[in-house]
Design a protein around this motif. Structure first.
Motif, mmCIF file in Angstrom:
data_model
loop_
_atom_site.group_PDB
_atom_site.id
_atom_site.type_symbol
_atom_site.label_atom_id
_atom_site.label_comp_id
_atom_site.label_asym_id
_atom_site.label_seq_id
_atom_site.Cartn_x
_atom_site.Cartn_y
_atom_site.Cartn_z
ATOM 1 N N GLN A 1 0.138 53.826 33.953
ATOM 2 C CA GLN A 1 0.411 52.483 34.461
ATOM 3 C C GLN A 1 1.650 51.870 33.831
ATOM 4 O OE1 GLN A 1 -1.230 51.702 37.057
ATOM 5 N NE2 GLN A 1 -2.639 53.400 36.813
ATOM 6 N N VAL A 2 1.852 52.093 32.538
ATOM 7 C CA VAL A 2 3.004 51.502 31.857
ATOM 8 C C VAL A 2 4.309 52.109 32.365
ATOM 9 C CG1 VAL A 2 4.185 51.360 29.628
ATOM 10 C CG2 VAL A 2 1.758 50.809 29.788
ATOM 11 N N LEU A 3 4.322 53.420 32.599
ATOM 12 C CA LEU A 3 5.549 54.079 33.051
ATOM 13 C C LEU A 3 5.869 53.781 34.518
ATOM 14 C CD1 LEU A 3 5.084 57.569 31.351
ATOM 15 C CD2 LEU A 3 6.646 55.742 30.654
ATOM 16 N N ALA A 4 4.865 53.429 35.304
ATOM 17 C CA ALA A 4 5.062 53.241 36.741
ATOM 18 C C ALA A 4 5.268 51.785 37.137
ATOM 19 C CB ALA A 4 3.864 53.803 37.514
ATOM 20 N N THR A 5 5.169 50.862 36.191
ATOM 21 C CA THR A 5 5.274 49.442 36.514
ATOM 22 C C THR A 5 6.192 48.729 35.529
ATOM 23 O OG1 THR A 5 3.317 48.950 35.174
ATOM 24 C CG2 THR A 5 2.963 49.341 37.509
ATOM 25 N N ILE B 1 2.350 45.062 34.704
ATOM 26 C CA ILE B 1 1.802 46.048 33.765
ATOM 27 C C ILE B 1 0.351 45.694 33.437
ATOM 28 C CG2 ILE B 1 1.973 47.030 31.444
ATOM 29 C CD1 ILE B 1 4.996 46.570 31.599
ATOM 30 N N GLU B 2 0.127 44.447 33.072
ATOM 31 C CA GLU B 2 -1.221 44.002 32.736
ATOM 32 C C GLU B 2 -2.131 44.050 33.964
ATOM 33 O OE1 GLU B 2 1.378 43.156 29.637
ATOM 34 O OE2 GLU B 2 1.602 42.453 31.712
ATOM 35 N N HIS B 3 -1.568 43.704 35.121
ATOM 36 C CA HIS B 3 -2.353 43.741 36.353
ATOM 37 C C HIS B 3 -2.831 45.150 36.666
ATOM 38 C CE1 HIS B 3 -3.654 43.079 40.420
ATOM 39 N NE2 HIS B 3 -2.721 43.860 40.910
ATOM 40 N N HIS B 4 -2.009 46.152 36.414
ATOM 41 C CA HIS B 4 -2.402 47.532 36.697
ATOM 42 C C HIS B 4 -3.322 48.097 35.627
ATOM 43 C CE1 HIS B 4 -0.428 49.271 40.300
ATOM 44 N NE2 HIS B 4 0.187 48.107 40.259
ATOM 45 N N ASN C 1 -4.956 35.090 33.161
ATOM 46 C CA ASN C 1 -5.043 35.553 31.769
ATOM 47 C C ASN C 1 -3.994 36.604 31.414
ATOM 48 O OD1 ASN C 1 -7.152 33.909 30.972
ATOM 49 N ND2 ASN C 1 -8.737 35.369 31.591
ATOM 50 N N TYR C 2 -3.205 37.045 32.383
ATOM 51 C CA TYR C 2 -2.256 38.137 32.110
ATOM 52 C C TYR C 2 -1.302 37.797 30.967
ATOM 53 C CZ TYR C 2 -3.614 40.239 36.605
ATOM 54 O OH TYR C 2 -4.308 40.802 37.638
ATOM 55 N N HIS C 3 -0.761 36.578 30.981
ATOM 56 C CA HIS C 3 0.235 36.227 29.962
ATOM 57 C C HIS C 3 -0.371 36.203 28.565
ATOM 58 C CE1 HIS C 3 -1.641 32.274 30.563
ATOM 59 N NE2 HIS C 3 -1.141 31.927 29.393
ATOM 60 N N LYS C 4 -1.694 36.000 28.479
ATOM 61 C CA LYS C 4 -2.359 35.961 27.177
ATOM 62 C C LYS C 4 -2.505 37.352 26.561
ATOM 63 C CE LYS C 4 -5.124 31.949 28.597
ATOM 64 N NZ LYS C 4 -6.514 31.451 28.837
ATOM 65 N N VAL C 5 -2.676 38.362 27.404
ATOM 66 C CA VAL C 5 -2.903 39.720 26.885
ATOM 67 C C VAL C 5 -1.608 40.521 26.779
ATOM 68 C CG1 VAL C 5 -5.196 39.673 27.934
ATOM 69 C CG2 VAL C 5 -3.348 40.819 29.124
ATOM 70 N N ALA C 6 -0.532 40.015 27.383
ATOM 71 C CA ALA C 6 0.735 40.755 27.386
ATOM 72 C C ALA C 6 1.220 41.126 25.981
ATOM 73 C CB ALA C 6 1.806 39.960 28.141
ATOM 74 N N PRO C 7 1.171 40.223 24.990
ATOM 75 C CA PRO C 7 1.636 40.616 23.641
ATOM 76 C C PRO C 7 0.847 41.784 23.054
ATOM 77 C CG PRO C 7 1.479 38.227 23.817
ATOM 78 C CD PRO C 7 0.832 38.789 25.046
ATOM 79 N N LEU D 1 0.763 47.709 21.722
ATOM 80 C CA LEU D 1 0.247 49.073 21.853
ATOM 81 C C LEU D 1 1.333 50.016 22.371
ATOM 82 C CD1 LEU D 1 -2.146 50.942 21.583
ATOM 83 C CD2 LEU D 1 -2.907 50.266 23.865
ATOM 84 N N CYS D 2 2.174 49.536 23.275
ATOM 85 C CA CYS D 2 3.300 50.346 23.747
ATOM 86 C C CYS D 2 4.232 50.707 22.590
ATOM 87 C CB CYS D 2 4.084 49.591 24.831
ATOM 88 S SG CYS D 2 3.270 49.486 26.431
ATOM 89 N N ALA D 3 4.538 49.715 21.762
ATOM 90 C CA ALA D 3 5.428 49.956 20.624
ATOM 91 C C ALA D 3 4.824 50.967 19.654
ATOM 92 C CB ALA D 3 5.717 48.639 19.909
ATOM 93 N N LYS D 4 3.521 50.888 19.431
ATOM 94 C CA LYS D 4 2.858 51.808 18.505
ATOM 95 C C LYS D 4 2.989 53.252 18.963
ATOM 96 C CE LYS D 4 -1.672 52.931 16.512
ATOM 97 N NZ LYS D 4 -3.105 52.534 16.384
ATOM 98 N N HIS D 5 2.928 53.489 20.289
ATOM 99 C CA HIS D 5 2.947 54.858 20.805
ATOM 100 C C HIS D 5 4.281 55.234 21.462
ATOM 101 C CE1 HIS D 5 -1.298 55.844 20.075
ATOM 102 N NE2 HIS D 5 -1.529 54.567 20.292
ATOM 103 N N GLY D 6 5.313 54.435 21.242
ATOM 104 C CA GLY D 6 6.641 54.782 21.713
ATOM 105 C C GLY D 6 6.807 54.755 23.224
ATOM 106 N N LEU D 7 6.062 53.901 23.900
ATOM 107 C CA LEU D 7 6.173 53.776 25.353
ATOM 108 C C LEU D 7 6.987 52.538 25.704
ATOM 109 C CD1 LEU D 7 2.477 54.572 26.326
ATOM 110 C CD2 LEU D 7 4.467 55.988 26.844
ATOM 111 N N PRO D 8 7.815 52.616 26.744
ATOM 112 C CA PRO D 8 8.627 51.446 27.116
ATOM 113 C C PRO D 8 7.763 50.353 27.736
ATOM 114 C CG PRO D 8 8.886 53.192 28.746
ATOM 115 C CD PRO D 8 8.055 53.777 27.628
ATOM 116 N N TYR D 9 8.039 49.131 27.373
ATOM 117 C CA TYR D 9 7.399 47.966 27.997
ATOM 118 C C TYR D 9 8.533 47.184 28.641
ATOM 119 C CZ TYR D 9 4.543 43.730 28.519
ATOM 120 O OH TYR D 9 3.864 42.636 29.027
ATOM 121 N N VAL D 10 8.716 47.367 29.937
ATOM 122 C CA VAL D 10 9.888 46.851 30.635
ATOM 123 C C VAL D 10 9.593 45.488 31.234
ATOM 124 C CG1 VAL D 10 11.571 47.288 32.465
ATOM 125 C CG2 VAL D 10 10.585 49.217 31.180
ATOM 126 N N SER D 11 10.422 44.497 30.894
ATOM 127 C CA SER D 11 10.328 43.157 31.459
ATOM 128 C C SER D 11 11.733 42.711 31.838
ATOM 129 C CB SER D 11 9.702 42.193 30.446
ATOM 130 O OG SER D 11 9.542 40.911 31.008
#
Length: 480
Positions: free
Chosen positions: A395-399, A419-422, A431-437, A442-452
């Motif tokens: 989900q993170v890589l596709a959105t 990203i949060e929606h998927h 509630n999406y904006h509350k969980v985004a951080p 978690l993306c940063a911990k595992h080296g995945l891009p979080y694109v905004s």
């Protein structure tokens, strides 16, 4: 993989559970359990499944059962044969087909809010469990990432992030009904002049946009304690207010959510031969010397064809096709009510032909909005064939997200947090904006891009992605 809602056009699944239970058999041909007994045991809390000796399976054995006529999947280390159940699955049989022979624990949890109801259908499908020496997921997946994501979900559940605010959804529904009523009152009082027609079209356009967001919630969320009410609300929003088959939308949209940007499992990216998207499809067409149209100019006719015709032409054709082929009489009745309502409200002022022009003029405008809102978060992102990644990575890589602002939130209905929606489709969008951080962490911990991105950049990226795909097709097509 929605089990708790009503089966489209077939009434309540809970009410028909007895006829479904007891039809499944183990691989050796012996019945798992009797349907009526299973329901009674569930009701009395005396199910003896835990006392049975379950067959132990390896991943190697499970992965042999990946065909439509023979499909198993794993949920929480339990092995289920869903071959026959797939035909009755409320989210469509393809959703289960897409996960045959895979671990479906996270996607199953993501798509189901009421697990107590779902258990009623899982137990008769149980045929075994993973051998103790087998990992919980396929060996190519990152177990630490899977564990961290599941811990994140438990944290969000403890924070009540999956609890909907009734006022939020009530106000959005009230907004839709007020806009529809206001449009009728305006034309009734001021007539059907050009200026008034433009204003009425604007009101109906906003109503259609907000109806899309609200029906999207009713499709993913259990907005009501009684699933029949949830089912009725989705019919009202999607079919009565928007004029499209709710069953068609669910079948398409659930596939998109469970296998986002996976070709050809995600129907949203399988748009050939009109458009070629991603890196794989253009090369495939190019090597086969397929040239239905000049794909080098697809980014140009995207504006002339794709944007204006998605909703008024493609969506309506697909919706009508499903209702006709599957004889969805309930959806046909609801969709008919959409047109009847418009002819009653607007027919006396515009006539039959004028009313049809107004309806599809609004759909024409809505189409441009929907293209931008839905595609700016997916077309520029990773598209691939099945790589059997874990749910979080897929989900993170596709959105990607669109930066938060009051306008962006309103314009996109809060699904600018794509990203949060998927990752959490059953989470209320407020509630999406509350969980985004937490997701970003978690993306940063595992080296995945979080694109905004800023919204205008995201709009431009649609065209840039189409031009890139066109160049890949050209290179493959003219390759000697």
């Amino acid at each position: 993989m929605m089990l708790e809602d009503e089966h489209e056009g077939n009434g309540s699944l809970v009410g028909k559970s007895q006829q479904y239970l007891g039809e499944k058999q183990q691989a050796n041909g012996k019945p798992v359990t009797n349907g009526k007994d299973s329901v009674k045991q569930e009701a009395n809390g005396k199910c003896d499944m835990s006392r049975k000796i379950l067959t132990m399976y390896s991943w190697q054995e499970i992965q042999r059962h990946n065909q439509e006529a023979d499909q198993w999947l794993v949920i929480n280390r339990k092995v289920y044969d869903v071959t026959d159940w797939a035909k009755r699955h409320p989210g469509g049989h393809r959703v289960l087909n897409h996960y045959a022979s895979e671990d479906a624990t996270d996607v199953f949890r993501a798509m189901h809010l009421k697990l107590d109801i779902v258990k009623l259908y899982l137990e008769p499908l149980l045929i075994g469990e993973l051998s103790p020496e087998e990992p919980s997921q396929e060996r190519n997946k990152n177990p630490q990432l899977v564990e961290d994501f599941q811990e994140l979900r438990r944290t969000l559940e403890a924070m009540n992030m999956f609890k909907a605010k009734w006022v939020f959804f009530f106000l959005h529904l009230a907004q839709i009904l007020i806009l529809e009523t206001l449009a009728w009152l305006m034309v009734w009082h001021f007539g059907n002049g050009w200026l008034m027609t433009i204003f009425i079209s604007f009101l109906l356009l906003i109503s259609q946009m907000q109806s899309f967001f609200l029906q999207h919630d009713s499709g993913h969320l259990s907005m009501f304690t009684n699933s029949k009410w949830n089912h009725l609300m989705q019919k009202f929003l999607m079919s009565h207010l928007k004029g499209l088959s709710a069953k068609w939308w669910n079948n398409q949209h659930f596939q998109h959510h469970v296998k986002t940007n996976i070709y050809p499992k995600d129907p949203d990216i399988d748009v050939g031969p009109l458009f070629l998207v991603g890196d794989l499809q253009p090369v495939k067409y190019g090597k086969k010397k397929i040239k239905f149209i000049d794909y080098e100019k697809q980014h140009l006719y995207f504006y002339m064809v794709g944007i204006p015709l998605l909703v008024p032409l493609y969506f309506n054709i697909k919706s009508i096709q499903l209702m006709y082929l599957q004889r969805c009489w309930e959806d046909i009745a609801w969709v008919s009510s959409f047109y009847i309502r418009h002819f009653i409200m607007l027919g006396p002022f515009y006539g039959i032909f004028g009313t049809i022009l107004l309806i599809y003029g609004v759909k024409f405008l809505e189409s441009a909005w929907m293209i931008y809102v839905t595609q700016m978060s997916h077309i520029p992102m990773k598209m691939s064939r099945e790589e059997n990644r874990d749910w979080f990575s897929t989900q993170v890589l596709a959105t990607c997200n669109i930066e938060q602002s009051f306008f962006n939130d309103w314009f996109t209905g809060h699904v600018n947090f794509q990203i949060e929606h998927h990752l959490f489709p059953t989470m209320p969008r407020h509630n999406y904006h509350k969980v985004a951080p937490l997701v970003r962490s978690l993306c940063a911990k595992h080296g995945l891009p979080y694109v905004s991105k800023p919204m205008l950049e995201a709009f431009g990226d649609i065209v840039r992605a189409l031009k890139k795909s066109a160049a890949l097709w050209r290179d493959a097509y003219y390759e000697t």
